[in-house]
Write a protein that holds these residues in place. Structure first.
Motif, mmCIF file in Angstrom:
data_model
loop_
_atom_site.group_PDB
_atom_site.id
_atom_site.type_symbol
_atom_site.label_atom_id
_atom_site.label_comp_id
_atom_site.label_asym_id
_atom_site.label_seq_id
_atom_site.Cartn_x
_atom_site.Cartn_y
_atom_site.Cartn_z
ATOM 1 N N VAL A 162 0.839 -1.206 0.000
ATOM 2 C CA VAL A 162 0.000 0.000 0.000
ATOM 3 C C VAL A 162 0.872 1.254 0.000
ATOM 4 O O VAL A 162 0.613 2.228 -0.727
ATOM 5 C CB VAL A 162 -0.952 -0.019 1.213
ATOM 6 C CG1 VAL A 162 -1.702 1.303 1.318
ATOM 7 C CG2 VAL A 162 -1.929 -1.179 1.101
ATOM 8 N N THR A 163 1.950 1.244 0.792
ATOM 9 C CA THR A 163 2.835 2.408 0.852
ATOM 10 C C THR A 163 3.523 2.656 -0.490
ATOM 11 O O THR A 163 3.640 3.805 -0.940
ATOM 12 C CB THR A 163 3.896 2.199 1.951
ATOM 13 O OG1 THR A 163 3.244 1.907 3.194
ATOM 14 C CG2 THR A 163 4.760 3.434 2.106
ATOM 15 N N GLU A 164 3.984 1.580 -1.157
ATOM 16 C CA GLU A 164 4.630 1.743 -2.457
ATOM 17 C C GLU A 164 3.657 2.278 -3.499
ATOM 18 O O GLU A 164 4.017 3.117 -4.335
ATOM 19 C CB GLU A 164 5.214 0.403 -2.914
ATOM 20 C CG GLU A 164 6.404 -0.051 -2.078
ATOM 21 C CD GLU A 164 6.915 -1.406 -2.523
ATOM 22 O OE1 GLU A 164 6.310 -1.981 -3.459
ATOM 23 O OE2 GLU A 164 7.896 -1.882 -1.932
ATOM 24 N N ASN A 165 2.426 1.797 -3.475
ATOM 25 C CA ASN A 165 1.439 2.289 -4.443
ATOM 26 C C ASN A 165 1.153 3.772 -4.222
ATOM 27 O O ASN A 165 1.062 4.551 -5.175
ATOM 28 C CB ASN A 165 0.142 1.480 -4.324
ATOM 29 C CG ASN A 165 0.320 0.055 -4.809
ATOM 30 O OD1 ASN A 165 1.176 -0.210 -5.643
ATOM 31 N ND2 ASN A 165 -0.470 -0.869 -4.294
ATOM 32 N N ARG A 170 2.055 9.405 -6.020
ATOM 33 C CA ARG A 170 2.543 10.761 -5.744
ATOM 34 C C ARG A 170 3.671 11.148 -6.686
ATOM 35 O O ARG A 170 3.721 12.279 -7.180
ATOM 36 C CB ARG A 170 3.016 10.845 -4.298
ATOM 37 C CG ARG A 170 1.882 10.777 -3.271
ATOM 38 C CD ARG A 170 2.439 10.850 -1.857
ATOM 39 N NE ARG A 170 1.359 10.839 -0.866
ATOM 40 C CZ ARG A 170 1.561 10.803 0.453
ATOM 41 N NH1 ARG A 170 2.821 10.806 0.921
ATOM 42 N NH2 ARG A 170 0.542 10.793 1.278
ATOM 43 N N GLU A 171 4.614 10.210 -6.961
ATOM 44 C CA GLU A 171 5.723 10.510 -7.860
ATOM 45 C C GLU A 171 5.216 10.775 -9.271
ATOM 46 O O GLU A 171 5.686 11.684 -9.959
ATOM 47 C CB GLU A 171 6.711 9.340 -7.857
ATOM 48 C CG GLU A 171 7.939 9.545 -8.733
ATOM 49 C CD GLU A 171 8.840 10.641 -8.213
ATOM 50 O OE1 GLU A 171 9.666 11.132 -8.995
ATOM 51 O OE2 GLU A 171 8.708 11.005 -7.018
ATOM 52 N N HIS A 172 4.250 9.958 -9.724
ATOM 53 C CA HIS A 172 3.689 10.163 -11.056
ATOM 54 C C HIS A 172 2.995 11.517 -11.146
ATOM 55 O O HIS A 172 3.138 12.239 -12.140
ATOM 56 C CB HIS A 172 2.703 9.042 -11.363
ATOM 57 C CG HIS A 172 2.087 9.150 -12.731
ATOM 58 N ND1 HIS A 172 2.825 8.996 -13.889
ATOM 59 C CD2 HIS A 172 0.812 9.393 -13.120
ATOM 60 C CE1 HIS A 172 2.024 9.146 -14.940
ATOM 61 N NE2 HIS A 172 0.794 9.384 -14.502
#
Length: 602
Positions: A162-165, A170-172
């Protein structure tokens, strides 16, 4: 085991008649609601056992399963209110009450009172809770064969996903916002008119605050009138039909006197040949050095010096190599050669030195073994030779290709520095026809090593920290500056480290100033892909296959097509990226696609 698990599940969940009903009540009375653990754990053991090869420790697993069920029933008793409530009557009446509640599917049955009451009586309220939880945790890990770290990773895996998604989203979103703010990063591949340069400088019209003496000297050497015009902005493209400027050299360097080879007469009883080979090497090296100087001076004579255009930088800007003491070198070669022959002789191997080749870091002694000596006998003595010569290691080449001799390579005590000036003035570099000729250094014989960069168009320089990767890149750039004009070769430099390639800002070969921003680097590489596709389209229209054929056709037609349109000369573009690993980490999605396309087609 699978059948037993299904049978126990039916026995616990389904009420029957006669014996089935009695067994149903007994299971619930003993274990209460915890009886459902029997079919669950039996099913788990049956599946794990079916997947294991070989099948063993079945009894151990069943025993662990029974213990886990009993302890779980005890934990229900300990954490429940029944363990500390006032009991009416004796201990046996309390157990009977627990059995009756179990048959009514309440509590954990008779077993919970037997074991749980024992824990509470011995350890008390708090102690029994702590101990029962730890025992259950350890027994579950033993049954499942799971380590503590693996269990922690399994528990935290959903949270990490969940944290990576969330981070990826956010990065995208951040990249989209940056692209909307900066229009110079993305270059459309379907545009008909390409920009002159892939990226723009921050403020091309800003005046220079001040110039140091080194920059002013470089501008005079390269005959640059306006350094800011080295990379014109896209709104004002340079005329494509500009004729290549004739290269002009600054003239031959002053003649240097080569010291004569000192004479060291061989001892009267010397049969190893080391003295003669050492003297021959020094004399040969002196002759080659003198010939290289004369050849470089002859090739550097300009036929006509144009007043304007690109001037090749003079070799006087490069440092010269200090002449070593030839007498000391000769004595070192004689001593090491004699010691090498004596070492082999002590092991019963008779040899004679026939030639010596001394490079910057390694010297190769060519030995001719006596008749009847096996080559394997020499190769097996590498460690003994290294110890007697006080060397870190030696390399034995047996035999040398094309020669009836064995080569033993010994590290030099004093490593010589290879200067760029010697390589640029060498005959091998001067007579090379390719405009992408680069100097790499000197080989084991001391001869200059040059190569054509066009024969290895996709080159990755790898190595540990301090191994000389950046030095190799700088030597290649300097070689191209001494070999080609801006009309023949252009540079596109990417330097995420900022301090490595920034010294080349201002040279006329640069398409744009050195790119240091990873996001702008992605735009620059995207421009290179677009330029590649554009050139392939032009090649197809003119029925040629490569850049050399196109430029030859353009020169033969006077840089004009049949319809009168311009047919400009295309320079070769060399893309240089320093610290590619850091660039891939900073902008992997944007950079990787462009690099893959360039590596496949460019």
């Amino acid at each position: 085991m699978f059948a037993v698990s299904v049978l126990s599940a039916c026995l616990i969940l389904i009420r029957g008649d006669h014996v089935w009903l009695w067994m149903h009540n007994v299971m619930l009375g003993l274990f209460g609601n915890c009886a459902i653990l029997w079919p669950v754990l039996l099913l788990y053991i049956s599946i794990v056992t079916a997947l294991e090869r070989p099948r063993g420790n079945m009894g151990f697993k069943v025993g662990m399963m029974v213990a886990i069920i009993i302890l779980f029933c005890a934990s229900v008793y300990i954490f429940g209110a029944a363990a500390f409530a006032q009991r009416d009557g004796t201990y046996w009446n309390h157990l009977k009450t627990l059995y009756t509640q179990g048959t009514q599917q309440r509590g954990a049955g008779l077993i919970s009172g037997l074991v749980g009451n024992l824990f509470v009586s011995v350890l008390g309220s708090i102690g029994s809770k702590i101990v029962i939880v730890l025992i259950l945790f350890v027994m579950v890990m033993i049954l499942t064969g799971t380590g503590l770290i693996q269990l922690f990773r399994t528990v935290t895996r959903p949270m990490n996903a969940v944290t990576e998604n969330i981070g990826a989203v956010r990065e995208h979103r951040r990249l989209l916002e940056e692209r909307e703010r900066d229009e110079n990063i993305d270059i459309p591949l379907d545009a008909d008119e390409l920009p002159e340069h892939p990226v723009k400088s921050g403020n091309p019209a800003a005046p220079a605050k001040g110039k140091n003496k080194t920059l002013e000297r470089l501008e005079r050497v390269f005959n640059v009138k306006n350094p800011g015009a080295a990379a014109p902005v896209p709104q004002e493209p340079a005329p494509p039909d500009a004729a290549p400027a004739a290269p002009v050299s600054a003239g031959p360097p002053p003649a240097q006197t080569v010291p004569a080879a000192p004479e060291h007469p061989a001892p009267a009883g010397d049969s190893s040949g080391s003295a003669a080979a050492a003297a021959a090497f020094v004399q040969k090296a002196a002759m080659l050095q003198s010939a290289a100087r004369e050849s470089a001076a002859h090739l550097a004579e300009p036929e006509e010096s144009p007043k304007e255009g690109y001037h090749f930088p003079p070799v006087s800007m490069l440092e010269t190599t200090k002449a070593g003491n030839q007498s000391d070198i000769t004595m070192e070669l004689q001593t090491s050669g004699q010691r090498l022959v004596n070492t082999l002789k002590s092991f019963g191997v008779q040899t004679k030195i026939v030639n010596i080749s001394r490079g910057p870091a390694v010297t190769r002694y060519e030995l001719q073994p006596a008749a009847g000596v096996k080559i394997s006998k020499i190769t097996n003595l590498s460690d003994d030779i290294a110890m007697n010569l006080a060397a870190s290691a030696v390399r034995i080449e047996a035999p040398i290709p094309g020669k009836a001799a064995v080569g033993i390579e010994v590290p030099n005590k004093n490593v010589n520095i290879v200067r760029m000036r010697d390589l640029v003035e060498s005959n091998a570099f001067a007579v090379a026809k390719s405009r992408l000729t680069v100097a790499l250094g000197r080989d084991i014989a001391g001869a200059p090593a040059v190569t054509d960069l066009a024969k290895m168009p996709h080159l990755l320089i790898a190595g540990s920290t301090g191994s000389g990767k950046s030095v190799c890149i700088n030597s290649m750039i300097v070689s191209l500056l001494y070999k080609s004009t801006p009309d023949q070769v252009r540079f596109l430099m990417v330097d995420p480290k900022v301090v490595e390639l920034g010294i080349y800002n201002g040279i006329p070969h640069l398409l744009v100033p050195v790119v240091t921003d990873p996001r702008k680097a992605a735009g620059a590489l995207g421009w290179a892909v677009t330029e590649m596709l554009k050139r392939y389209k032009i090649f197809a229209e003119n029925n040629v296959r490569d850049l050399a054929s196109y430029n030859k056709l353009a020169r033969s037609m006077g840089n004009r097509c049949e319809d009168g349109s311009q047919m400009p000369n295309m320079p070769q573009i060399v893309i240089i990226i320093d610290e590619l690993a850091d660039l891939m980490m900073a902008a992997p999605n944007e950079v990787e696609d462009s690099i893959c396309r360039l590596a496949q087609m460019a």
